[in-house]
Design an enzyme around this catalytic site. Sequence first.
Site, PDB file in Angstrom:
ATOM      1  N   LYS A 106       0.824  -1.218   0.000  1.00  0.00           N
ATOM      2  CA  LYS A 106       0.000   0.000   0.000  1.00  0.00           C
ATOM      3  C   LYS A 106       0.853   1.261   0.000  1.00  0.00           C
ATOM      4  CE  LYS A 106      -2.224  -0.990   3.762  1.00  0.00           C
ATOM      5  NZ  LYS A 106      -1.505  -2.199   4.136  1.00  0.00           N
ATOM      6  N   ARG A 121      11.720  -6.923   4.454  1.00  0.00           N
ATOM      7  CA  ARG A 121      11.695  -5.501   4.823  1.00  0.00           C
ATOM      8  C   ARG A 121      12.286  -5.303   6.211  1.00  0.00           C
ATOM      9  NH1 ARG A 121       5.822  -2.924   5.165  1.00  0.00           N
ATOM     10  NH2 ARG A 121       5.804  -3.856   7.231  1.00  0.00           N
ATOM     11  N   ARG A 172      -0.821 -10.179  13.182  1.00  0.00           N
ATOM     12  CA  ARG A 172      -1.395  -8.991  12.549  1.00  0.00           C
ATOM     13  C   ARG A 172      -2.376  -9.400  11.452  1.00  0.00           C
ATOM     14  NH1 ARG A 172       4.056  -6.001  11.185  1.00  0.00           N
ATOM     15  NH2 ARG A 172       2.766  -4.585   9.960  1.00  0.00           N
TER      16      ARG A 172
END
Length: 191
Positions: free
Chosen positions: A14, A128, A146
Amino acid sequence: MIAIVLFGKPGAGKGTQAEFLKGKYNLTHISTGDVFRYNLKNGTELGKQAKVFMDKAELVPDSITIDMLADEVEKNMDKAGFLFDGFPRTIQQAEALEALLKEKNIRFVGTVGLEANDDVLVQRILERGKTSGRADDQDEKIIRSRYEEYNEKTAPLIDYYTGKNCYNSVDGIGTVEEITARLSGVIDRLI
């Protein structure tokens, strides 16, 4: 003015895609996380109110979050529209956002969801995490937790927006350029 909601699980891309989309379509990218960090760092009245709940490890009430977003919208009324990222996360928040947009005379054109397999996204986030410095990007158990929260609280919005005929799914697997091209095709159709 228009408004688009960008959906996707953590790691779906996103933030990466929002950077491109905001430039191409002259949109203000409103990331809920960024808005919270700004208000907390600058000690705004809304930041102080949010901090009271955060210090007690409680969720910040939707009313405070919406007020923060309304301030961001008000500050950026010179753009062609808004790209919301990380909000809404619940049906109640979606209804509050719709009310805000109606009040500001901003046309809601739809939602775009970046879809990807959890295993692929976990690997993206772990990768990441090697450079982000975020502990929650380095622990697979936290990442999967999550996703469980996303599936429980946010995924019902897909049905909500599908029922309003304004949910658009985009394959979030591929190169950044391939995904950008897919997103652009959907947004060009919406606006």
